[in-house]
Design a protein around this motif. Sequence first.
Motif, mmCIF file in Angstrom:
data_model
loop_
_atom_site.group_PDB
_atom_site.id
_atom_site.type_symbol
_atom_site.label_atom_id
_atom_site.label_comp_id
_atom_site.label_asym_id
_atom_site.label_seq_id
_atom_site.Cartn_x
_atom_site.Cartn_y
_atom_site.Cartn_z
ATOM 1 N N LEU A 51 0.818 -1.217 0.000
ATOM 2 C CA LEU A 51 0.000 0.000 0.000
ATOM 3 C C LEU A 51 0.850 1.264 0.000
ATOM 4 O O LEU A 51 0.398 2.315 -0.455
ATOM 5 C CB LEU A 51 -0.933 0.002 1.208
ATOM 6 C CG LEU A 51 -2.073 -1.014 1.151
ATOM 7 C CD1 LEU A 51 -2.858 -0.999 2.454
ATOM 8 C CD2 LEU A 51 -2.981 -0.735 -0.029
ATOM 9 N N ALA A 52 2.082 1.179 0.499
ATOM 10 C CA ALA A 52 2.951 2.352 0.517
ATOM 11 C C ALA A 52 3.446 2.695 -0.881
ATOM 12 O O ALA A 52 3.790 3.849 -1.145
ATOM 13 C CB ALA A 52 4.139 2.111 1.443
ATOM 14 N N TYR A 53 3.484 1.709 -1.777
ATOM 15 C CA TYR A 53 4.064 1.954 -3.092
ATOM 16 C C TYR A 53 3.053 1.986 -4.234
ATOM 17 O O TYR A 53 3.413 2.303 -5.356
ATOM 18 C CB TYR A 53 5.131 0.901 -3.400
ATOM 19 C CG TYR A 53 6.367 1.097 -2.567
ATOM 20 C CD1 TYR A 53 7.229 2.159 -2.816
ATOM 21 C CD2 TYR A 53 6.670 0.240 -1.521
ATOM 22 C CE1 TYR A 53 8.362 2.353 -2.053
ATOM 23 C CE2 TYR A 53 7.800 0.424 -0.755
ATOM 24 C CZ TYR A 53 8.642 1.482 -1.028
ATOM 25 O OH TYR A 53 9.757 1.670 -0.262
ATOM 26 N N ILE A 54 1.810 1.664 -3.981
ATOM 27 C CA ILE A 54 0.822 1.732 -5.060
ATOM 28 C C ILE A 54 -0.163 2.856 -4.782
ATOM 29 O O ILE A 54 -0.350 3.283 -3.651
ATOM 30 C CB ILE A 54 0.053 0.396 -5.226
ATOM 31 C CG1 ILE A 54 -0.777 0.080 -3.981
ATOM 32 C CG2 ILE A 54 0.976 -0.724 -5.570
ATOM 33 C CD1 ILE A 54 -1.729 -1.076 -4.182
ATOM 34 N N LYS A 55 -0.775 3.323 -5.840
ATOM 35 C CA LYS A 55 -1.784 4.367 -5.700
ATOM 36 C C LYS A 55 -3.146 3.713 -5.880
ATOM 37 O O LYS A 55 -3.419 3.087 -6.897
ATOM 38 C CB LYS A 55 -1.568 5.455 -6.747
ATOM 39 C CG LYS A 55 -2.491 6.616 -6.577
ATOM 40 C CD LYS A 55 -2.154 7.739 -7.520
ATOM 41 C CE LYS A 55 -3.107 8.883 -7.259
ATOM 42 N NZ LYS A 55 -2.773 10.051 -8.047
ATOM 43 N N LYS A 66 0.750 9.144 3.455
ATOM 44 C CA LYS A 66 2.177 9.443 3.314
ATOM 45 C C LYS A 66 2.877 8.836 4.521
ATOM 46 O O LYS A 66 2.780 9.337 5.633
ATOM 47 C CB LYS A 66 2.421 10.953 3.284
ATOM 48 C CG LYS A 66 1.715 11.683 2.182
ATOM 49 C CD LYS A 66 2.378 11.406 0.867
ATOM 50 C CE LYS A 66 1.694 12.253 -0.204
ATOM 51 N NZ LYS A 66 2.156 11.922 -1.521
ATOM 52 N N LEU A 67 3.548 7.696 4.314
ATOM 53 C CA LEU A 67 4.250 7.074 5.426
ATOM 54 C C LEU A 67 5.638 6.645 4.990
ATOM 55 O O LEU A 67 5.906 6.416 3.816
ATOM 56 C CB LEU A 67 3.468 5.868 5.965
ATOM 57 C CG LEU A 67 3.256 4.683 5.037
ATOM 58 C CD1 LEU A 67 4.212 3.569 5.389
ATOM 59 C CD2 LEU A 67 1.835 4.192 5.203
ATOM 60 N N ASP A 68 6.516 6.559 5.949
ATOM 61 C CA ASP A 68 7.881 6.114 5.702
ATOM 62 C C ASP A 68 7.919 4.599 5.864
ATOM 63 O O ASP A 68 7.713 4.090 6.962
ATOM 64 C CB ASP A 68 8.825 6.794 6.693
ATOM 65 C CG ASP A 68 10.268 6.457 6.434
ATOM 66 O OD1 ASP A 68 10.586 6.039 5.297
ATOM 67 O OD2 ASP A 68 11.095 6.611 7.344
ATOM 68 N N PRO A 69 8.187 3.868 4.790
ATOM 69 C CA PRO A 69 8.089 2.410 4.860
ATOM 70 C C PRO A 69 9.332 1.716 5.431
ATOM 71 O O PRO A 69 9.391 0.496 5.413
ATOM 72 C CB PRO A 69 7.867 2.012 3.401
ATOM 73 C CG PRO A 69 8.546 3.065 2.623
ATOM 74 C CD PRO A 69 8.374 4.335 3.424
ATOM 75 N N THR A 70 10.292 2.463 5.974
ATOM 76 C CA THR A 70 11.523 1.810 6.425
ATOM 77 C C THR A 70 11.287 0.886 7.616
ATOM 78 O O THR A 70 11.849 -0.206 7.664
ATOM 79 C CB THR A 70 12.597 2.841 6.789
ATOM 80 O OG1 THR A 70 12.040 3.818 7.664
ATOM 81 C CG2 THR A 70 13.150 3.514 5.557
#
Length: 139
Positions: A51-55, A66-70
């Motif tokens: 979900l962090a990388y797809i729209k 908007k989140l930091d996926p690290t």
Amino acid sequence: MTDAKKTEEKENKGLLSKIKEKVDDKEEQLAVLSTFVRLGILVWSGGILTLAYIKLPPALGIPEQKLDPTFIASVFTGTLATFGVQAASKKNGNGNGNGNTGITKEQMQQLIDKAAQTAPTQTIKVEQTPMKITMESDK
């Protein structure tokens, strides 16, 4: 009546009850349970990373996050490591990692010299092509 109660008890058993029936040893039960927990964490973190990388399409009505996926990525890779899966990485420089840093000419020469001391072999280096190797018989 006793048969009806037994069938109701079998239908009402949950996942944990079924695991307890199948596995006798307590340590094995905990191992199976821990595997399911790790799989749950793996699926959760994989979903969050996805979900962090797809729209998402606007028709769903879910606002973009908007989140930091690290952190999620570290949880994902840590959980994968518990299953024995490790990501390959390249290291540059003189790090002690298992990265693909290549081998220098000096290191190759040292390897050739050590091999020449231990085994009776001959190394042939071909500089130009084409090359033809033939044998002549003694007459």
